[in-house]
Design a protein around this motif. Structure first.
Motif, PDB file in Angstrom:
ATOM      1  N   PRO A 218       0.829  -1.207   0.000  1.00 26.61           N
ATOM      2  CA  PRO A 218       0.000   0.000   0.000  1.00 26.61           C
ATOM      3  C   PRO A 218       0.863   1.256   0.000  1.00 26.61           C
ATOM      4  N   ARG A 219       0.397   2.290  -0.658  1.00 26.67           N
ATOM      5  CA  ARG A 219       1.149   3.529  -0.697  1.00 26.67           C
ATOM      6  C   ARG A 219       1.246   4.146   0.695  1.00 26.67           C
ATOM      7  N   PRO A 220       2.398   4.719   1.054  1.00 25.83           N
ATOM      8  CA  PRO A 220       2.558   5.311   2.392  1.00 25.83           C
ATOM      9  C   PRO A 220       1.798   6.620   2.523  1.00 25.83           C
ATOM     10  N   PRO A 221       0.917   6.744   3.515  1.00 27.49           N
ATOM     11  CA  PRO A 221       0.118   7.962   3.667  1.00 27.49           C
ATOM     12  C   PRO A 221       0.865   9.055   4.410  1.00 27.49           C
ATOM     13  N   LEU A 222       0.326  10.262   4.333  1.00 26.55           N
ATOM     14  CA  LEU A 222       0.794  11.376   5.135  1.00 26.55           C
ATOM     15  C   LEU A 222       0.253  11.234   6.550  1.00 26.55           C
ATOM     16  N   SER A 223       0.954  11.796   7.523  1.00 22.76           N
ATOM     17  CA  SER A 223       0.491  11.699   8.908  1.00 22.76           C
ATOM     18  C   SER A 223      -0.849  12.392   9.097  1.00 22.76           C
ATOM     19  N   ARG A 224      -1.101  13.495   8.384  1.00 23.39           N
ATOM     20  CA  ARG A 224      -2.379  14.184   8.529  1.00 23.39           C
ATOM     21  C   ARG A 224      -3.529  13.341   7.972  1.00 23.39           C
ATOM     22  N   GLU A 225      -3.227  12.475   7.000  1.00 22.37           N
ATOM     23  CA  GLU A 225      -4.248  11.575   6.483  1.00 22.37           C
ATOM     24  C   GLU A 225      -4.548  10.475   7.496  1.00 22.37           C
ATOM     25  N   VAL A 226      -3.498   9.948   8.120  1.00 25.86           N
ATOM     26  CA  VAL A 226      -3.664   8.863   9.089  1.00 25.86           C
ATOM     27  C   VAL A 226      -4.476   9.323  10.284  1.00 25.86           C
ATOM     28  N   ARG A 227      -4.341  10.587  10.666  1.00 27.98           N
ATOM     29  CA  ARG A 227      -5.100  11.106  11.802  1.00 27.98           C
ATOM     30  C   ARG A 227      -6.604  11.113  11.535  1.00 27.98           C
ATOM     31  N   GLU A 228      -6.994  10.991  10.270  1.00 26.53           N
ATOM     32  CA  GLU A 228      -8.410  10.924   9.917  1.00 26.53           C
ATOM     33  C   GLU A 228      -8.869   9.492   9.658  1.00 26.53           C
ATOM     34  N   TYR A 229      -7.961   8.535   9.790  1.00 26.58           N
ATOM     35  CA  TYR A 229      -8.311   7.144   9.540  1.00 26.58           C
ATOM     36  C   TYR A 229      -9.233   6.582  10.610  1.00 26.58           C
ATOM     37  N   GLY A 230     -10.062   5.637  10.211  1.00 21.65           N
ATOM     38  CA  GLY A 230     -10.818   4.814  11.139  1.00 21.65           C
ATOM     39  C   GLY A 230     -10.135   3.458  11.240  1.00 21.65           C
ATOM     40  N   PRO A 231     -10.719   2.523  11.988  1.00 21.87           N
ATOM     41  CA  PRO A 231     -10.108   1.198  12.167  1.00 21.87           C
ATOM     42  C   PRO A 231      -9.803   0.491  10.852  1.00 21.87           C
ATOM     43  N   ARG A 232     -10.730   0.604   9.897  1.00 22.88           N
ATOM     44  CA  ARG A 232     -10.537  -0.094   8.628  1.00 22.88           C
ATOM     45  C   ARG A 232      -9.350   0.472   7.852  1.00 22.88           C
ATOM     46  N   GLU A 233      -9.243   1.786   7.761  1.00 24.43           N
ATOM     47  CA  GLU A 233      -8.155   2.401   7.014  1.00 24.43           C
ATOM     48  C   GLU A 233      -6.801   2.144   7.673  1.00 24.43           C
ATOM     49  N   CYS A 234      -6.801   2.064   9.024  1.00 26.95           N
ATOM     50  CA  CYS A 234      -5.544   1.834   9.743  1.00 26.95           C
ATOM     51  C   CYS A 234      -4.937   0.478   9.421  1.00 26.95           C
ATOM     52  N   ARG A 235      -5.727  -0.439   8.900  1.00 21.78           N
ATOM     53  CA  ARG A 235      -5.185  -1.744   8.535  1.00 21.78           C
ATOM     54  C   ARG A 235      -4.164  -1.633   7.414  1.00 21.78           C
ATOM     55  N   ARG A 236      -4.162  -0.540   6.683  1.00 25.00           N
ATOM     56  CA  ARG A 236      -3.158  -0.328   5.635  1.00 25.00           C
ATOM     57  C   ARG A 236      -1.752  -0.272   6.215  1.00 25.00           C
ATOM     58  N   LEU A 237      -1.652   0.010   7.516  1.00 24.10           N
ATOM     59  CA  LEU A 237      -0.355   0.139   8.168  1.00 24.10           C
ATOM     60  C   LEU A 237       0.144  -1.181   8.742  1.00 24.10           C
TER      61      LEU A 237
END
Length: 294
Positions: A218-237
């Motif tokens: 998965p493409r590496p996100p910006l920290s400001r994007e990660v701060r808006e993630y929910g549980p599902r999106e955080c699985r990208r990490l």
């Protein structure tokens, strides 16, 4: 930053939806255990006021010291400031498969850097001649487990792109926490060519060689994007970020953020050396087509 990233992702079957993160406008899914399904997990805890790294525990999950909080819920700390916490399953290939993936990453990235060195030199010279500013664009991104690293690209925007960001924010055409518009006025004429040909991404081969990224992931996100993630999106990490993935060969920026996440989750659930090789084999055709590249 001078530049913004191009999201990537793929298809798959998603777990049932269950709520959304605060302030987000896209659906989230949760399989229990912090949205990570079954299996062991690590939780990361971050004091968003002081920036301090905190250790502790959430149920059976051990807390690791990391430089970034992953937002799923906010808690008051001594009546002032907030902290955020998130459980992340330790995912990815293990044993000899992980070793083979790393050896493939190292050999292919080193070989590409060597073979492409004349092209890299020409591009660097062209960027220096055609616009003011540095040749390379360095930006802090979020990697596996929430750890930060510096990602490198060829600069494709004017040097004052950050100052002009607020003026173009209302033009955002992307869904979710990402920012993306066609014909971004901050992109230089040469930068537009580099982006369409994905040449601006080539310096990330150095990130792969260093072990901060993989060729596929998965493409590496910006920290400001990660701060808006929910549980599902955080699985990208859960896995190491990559240069290309299912998103890259499935339409790129023409896909919605929701679709992008679906594709990333599919890759995470079904990753293998064979899948990596299949994605790598399809990537040149996706690059040549320039579909969704802007």
């Amino acid at each position: 930053p001078y530049d913004q990233d191009k999201p990537r992702g793929g298809t798959g079957t998603l777990p049932p939806q269950s709520g959304s993160a605060p302030g987000s406008a896209w659906p989230h899914s949760d399989s229990g255990n912090g949205g990570n399904g079954s299996g062991s997990s690590q939780a990361f805890y971050y004091d968003s006021l002081s920036g301090a790294q905190v250790a502790g525990s959430i149920g059976d999950c051990a807390l690791a010291d990391v430089p970034l909080g992953l937002p799923t819920e906010e808690t008051q700390i001594n009546g002032e400031g907030t902290s955020v916490q998130m459980a992340i399953r330790q995912n990815g290939m293990h044993g000899w498969r992980a070793l083979m993936k790393r050896l493939m990453d190292m050999s292919m990235s080193a070989g590409c850097l060597l073979v492409l060195s004349p092209l890299l030199a020409v591009v660097a010279l062209a960027i220096k001649i055609t616009s003011r500013g540095p040749v390379f664009f360095r930006q802090q991104r979020v990697g596996k487990g929430g750890r930060l690293f510096w990602m490198y690209k060829f600069r494709s925007m004017y040097a004052d792109a950050e100052e002009r960001l607020k003026s173009v924010l209302p033009l955002n055409q992307a869904s979710g926490p990402i920012f993306k518009i066609r014909n971004d006025p901050r992109i230089t004429p040469l930068g537009n060519i580099l982006r369409r040909a994905s040449i601006d991404e080539l310096p990330q081969l150095w990130n792969v060689l260093k072990g901060e990224m993989s060729l596929v992931g998965p493409r590496p996100p910006l920290s400001r994007e990660v701060r808006e993630y929910g549980p599902r999106e955080c699985r990208r990490l859960e896995v190491k970020p990559g240069i290309t993935c299912l998103w890259q060969v499935s339409g790129r920026s023409e896909l919605s953020f929701q679709r992008w996440v679906e594709l990333d989750l599919r890759y995470i659930e079904h990753q293998s050396l064979l899948l990596d090789m299949a994605i790598l084999a399809r990537t040149p055709l996706a690059v040549i087509s320039t579909k969704g590249a802007y």
